[in-house]
Design a protein around this motif. Sequence first.
Motif, PDB file in Angstrom:
ATOM      1  N   ARG A   1       0.932  -1.189  -0.022  1.00 50.47           N
ATOM      2  CA  ARG A   1      -0.086  -0.061  -0.340  1.00 50.47           C
ATOM      3  C   ARG A   1       0.942   1.369  -0.093  1.00 50.47           C
ATOM      4  O   ARG A   1       0.640   2.265  -0.732  1.00 50.47           O
ATOM      5  N   ARG A   2       1.992   1.256   0.818  1.00 53.16           N
ATOM      6  CA  ARG A   2       2.893   2.227   0.922  1.00 53.16           C
ATOM      7  C   ARG A   2       3.649   2.616  -0.288  1.00 53.16           C
ATOM      8  O   ARG A   2       3.960   3.716  -0.591  1.00 53.16           O
ATOM      9  N   ALA A   3       3.993   1.298  -1.048  1.00 53.32           N
ATOM     10  CA  ALA A   3       4.721   1.629  -2.405  1.00 53.32           C
ATOM     11  C   ALA A   3       3.935   2.079  -3.357  1.00 53.32           C
ATOM     12  O   ALA A   3       4.618   2.788  -4.038  1.00 53.32           O
ATOM     13  N   GLN A   4       2.693   2.159  -3.564  1.00 52.85           N
ATOM     14  CA  GLN A   4       1.855   2.634  -4.540  1.00 52.85           C
ATOM     15  C   GLN A   4       1.814   4.069  -4.315  1.00 52.85           C
ATOM     16  O   GLN A   4       1.822   4.870  -5.349  1.00 52.85           O
ATOM     17  N   ASP A   5       2.280   4.682  -3.031  1.00 55.27           N
ATOM     18  CA  ASP A   5       2.280   6.156  -3.006  1.00 55.27           C
ATOM     19  C   ASP A   5       3.574   6.515  -3.164  1.00 55.27           C
ATOM     20  O   ASP A   5       4.060   7.978  -3.031  1.00 55.27           O
ATOM     21  N   ALA A   6       4.598   5.926  -3.383  1.00 55.26           N
ATOM     22  CA  ALA A   6       6.044   6.303  -3.542  1.00 55.26           C
ATOM     23  C   ALA A   6       6.438   6.149  -4.970  1.00 55.26           C
ATOM     24  O   ALA A   6       6.001   5.606  -5.612  1.00 55.26           O
ATOM     25  N   THR A   7       7.531   7.144  -5.286  1.00 56.70           N
ATOM     26  CA  THR A   7       8.148   7.243  -6.758  1.00 56.70           C
ATOM     27  C   THR A   7       9.439   6.369  -6.407  1.00 56.70           C
ATOM     28  O   THR A   7      10.469   6.896  -5.464  1.00 56.70           O
ATOM     29  N   VAL A   8       9.419   5.360  -7.068  1.00 59.57           N
ATOM     30  CA  VAL A   8      10.715   4.500  -7.148  1.00 59.57           C
ATOM     31  C   VAL A   8      11.600   4.643  -8.396  1.00 59.57           C
ATOM     32  O   VAL A   8      11.138   4.313  -9.448  1.00 59.57           O
ATOM     33  N   VAL A   9      12.775   4.734  -8.095  1.00 63.39           N
ATOM     34  CA  VAL A   9      13.567   4.596  -9.163  1.00 63.39           C
ATOM     35  C   VAL A   9      14.505   3.404  -9.302  1.00 63.39           C
ATOM     36  O   VAL A   9      15.102   2.893 -10.496  1.00 63.39           O
ATOM     37  N   GLY A  10      14.583   2.729  -8.078  1.00 61.52           N
ATOM     38  CA  GLY A  10      15.498   1.619  -8.021  1.00 61.52           C
ATOM     39  C   GLY A  10      15.119   0.875  -6.649  1.00 61.52           C
ATOM     40  O   GLY A  10      14.367   1.219  -5.864  1.00 61.52           O
TER      41      GLY A  10
ATOM     42  N   GLY B   1       6.395  -1.609  -9.897  1.00 65.03           N
ATOM     43  CA  GLY B   1       5.646  -1.498 -11.129  1.00 65.03           C
ATOM     44  C   GLY B   1       5.545  -2.587 -12.125  1.00 65.03           C
ATOM     45  O   GLY B   1       6.503  -3.400 -11.704  1.00 65.03           O
ATOM     46  N   PRO B   2       4.813  -2.722 -13.149  1.00 65.68           N
ATOM     47  CA  PRO B   2       5.125  -4.043 -13.908  1.00 65.68           C
ATOM     48  C   PRO B   2       6.292  -4.242 -14.764  1.00 65.68           C
ATOM     49  O   PRO B   2       6.934  -3.278 -14.886  1.00 65.68           O
ATOM     50  N   ILE B   3       6.849  -5.440 -14.556  1.00 63.80           N
ATOM     51  CA  ILE B   3       8.152  -5.694 -15.046  1.00 63.80           C
ATOM     52  C   ILE B   3       7.936  -5.674 -16.575  1.00 63.80           C
ATOM     53  O   ILE B   3       7.135  -6.727 -17.072  1.00 63.80           O
ATOM     54  N   ALA B   4       8.808  -5.192 -17.192  1.00 60.37           N
ATOM     55  CA  ALA B   4       8.755  -5.155 -18.752  1.00 60.37           C
ATOM     56  C   ALA B   4       9.804  -6.139 -19.186  1.00 60.37           C
ATOM     57  O   ALA B   4       9.490  -6.889 -20.369  1.00 60.37           O
ATOM     58  N   THR B   5      11.056  -6.077 -18.685  1.00 63.27           N
ATOM     59  CA  THR B   5      12.027  -7.223 -19.109  1.00 63.27           C
ATOM     60  C   THR B   5      12.685  -7.764 -17.939  1.00 63.27           C
ATOM     61  O   THR B   5      12.714  -6.968 -16.807  1.00 63.27           O
ATOM     62  N   ILE B   6      13.177  -8.961 -17.921  1.00 63.96           N
ATOM     63  CA  ILE B   6      14.023  -9.575 -16.910  1.00 63.96           C
ATOM     64  C   ILE B   6      15.094 -10.345 -17.544  1.00 63.96           C
ATOM     65  O   ILE B   6      14.897 -11.117 -18.407  1.00 63.96           O
TER      66      ILE B   6
ATOM     67  N   THR C   1      18.087  -8.959 -12.913  1.00 64.33           N
ATOM     68  CA  THR C   1      17.815  -7.597 -13.324  1.00 64.33           C
ATOM     69  C   THR C   1      16.699  -7.220 -13.874  1.00 64.33           C
ATOM     70  O   THR C   1      16.286  -8.038 -15.106  1.00 64.33           O
ATOM     71  N   CYS C   2      15.557  -6.364 -13.298  1.00 66.30           N
ATOM     72  CA  CYS C   2      14.386  -6.157 -13.876  1.00 66.30           C
ATOM     73  C   CYS C   2      14.345  -4.827 -14.334  1.00 66.30           C
ATOM     74  O   CYS C   2      14.827  -3.964 -13.663  1.00 66.30           O
ATOM     75  N   GLU C   3      13.801  -4.552 -15.562  1.00 70.73           N
ATOM     76  CA  GLU C   3      13.505  -3.204 -16.071  1.00 70.73           C
ATOM     77  C   GLU C   3      11.900  -3.239 -15.965  1.00 70.73           C
ATOM     78  O   GLU C   3      11.091  -3.840 -16.597  1.00 70.73           O
ATOM     79  N   HIS C   4      11.462  -1.924 -15.425  1.00 69.43           N
ATOM     80  CA  HIS C   4      10.073  -2.015 -15.085  1.00 69.43           C
ATOM     81  C   HIS C   4       9.467  -0.928 -16.053  1.00 69.43           C
ATOM     82  O   HIS C   4      10.282  -0.166 -16.581  1.00 69.43           O
ATOM     83  N   ALA C   5       8.155  -1.062 -16.324  1.00 63.73           N
ATOM     84  CA  ALA C   5       7.596  -0.275 -17.386  1.00 63.73           C
ATOM     85  C   ALA C   5       7.555   1.245 -16.970  1.00 63.73           C
ATOM     86  O   ALA C   5       7.430   2.329 -18.071  1.00 63.73           O
ATOM     87  N   ASN C   6       7.926   1.623 -15.661  1.00 61.08           N
ATOM     88  CA  ASN C   6       7.919   2.974 -15.481  1.00 61.08           C
ATOM     89  C   ASN C   6       9.255   3.560 -15.589  1.00 61.08           C
ATOM     90  O   ASN C   6       9.711   4.879 -14.921  1.00 61.08           O
ATOM     91  N   GLY C   7      10.412   2.720 -15.736  1.00 59.76           N
ATOM     92  CA  GLY C   7      11.677   3.019 -15.881  1.00 59.76           C
ATOM     93  C   GLY C   7      12.529   2.820 -14.732  1.00 59.76           C
ATOM     94  O   GLY C   7      13.552   3.015 -14.971  1.00 59.76           O
ATOM     95  N   ALA C   8      12.054   2.078 -13.658  1.00 58.74           N
ATOM     96  CA  ALA C   8      12.791   1.988 -12.535  1.00 58.74           C
ATOM     97  C   ALA C   8      13.513   0.566 -12.980  1.00 58.74           C
ATOM     98  O   ALA C   8      13.084  -0.131 -13.719  1.00 58.74           O
TER      99      ALA C   8
END
Length: 301
Positions: A148-157, A199-204, A217-224
């Motif tokens: 729940r808290r993660a939904q309100d956070a801006t995550v870059v890594g 966020g949704p994982i785009a590539t792994i 190593t995961c690249e997420h759709a939001n750039g994280a």
Amino acid sequence: MTQPQSPSALPGPALRPVRVGLVGAGPWARAMHARMLAAGPETELAAVWARRPEAAEEVAQQYGARAAASFEELLDLCDAVAFAVPPAVQAELAVHAAKAGRPMLLEKPLGADLASARRVAEAVAEHGVMTQLVLSKRYHPVTREFLRRAQDATVVGARSCYLHGAFLGGDFATPWRLEQGALLDLGPHLIDLLDAAVGPIATIRSSGDSRRWIELTCEHANGAISQASLSGAVHLSRARTRVELFGPGEELVYDTAELDHEECWPVLRREFAQAVRTGRGNGIDAGRGLRLQELIAMAAG
């Protein structure tokens, strides 16, 4: 094969427990599934079937359930089915349970490979049965508050790990785990948490040996970008699961070191019984299992 009467359709002031048939009588079936389902009050352990009849009889007797002589008999004795067997066995039998219209409590991974997982998900969709996936950490209140808290956070890594030594010996050093390693066994838990929290994982992609130590190593759709370390073959005093989220705000950390996993089972049981009665699941289902298996297959290359 008879169609059981819906628990919600029964007369009386209180709903009777959902009758669940358990497939499997191994260590995980005994440690979690059987005792959780038998504890109620939302469910009762109606029957047990396993490839070893003596093992099924032992578990069934402990909880006052019936030992089914066949998988088909088990289906006749229950409203819903719970699986505690190796992935390849689950994938085969789950398709038959879906055709029989039985809601299912499914273990992760959904199948031994992507093709078998897809067959399960397709059968579930075709026959419109409700499913719920035993991603055990998802049922703990602390996990839900973290997400729940993660939904309100801006995550870059993000950094994460799931480590233990169960593959070194003991009840859970089973053939499929020793052959497939941590990616297929522990991967669903950690990949699920990263996919949900960051966020949704785009590539792994992966490096290392799943039977010893593997890095994702995961690249997420939001750039994280997130990383995950997995091993079931390292000596630790207790299993370690940790997720760290980083961004412009404060670090957000999820750590299971102090969690009592016994708190997961009443939540899982209650939500499964409610889903069986209403036909509406919680989203942690066969579809989610297929999504995780697709990511695992991508990581495996």
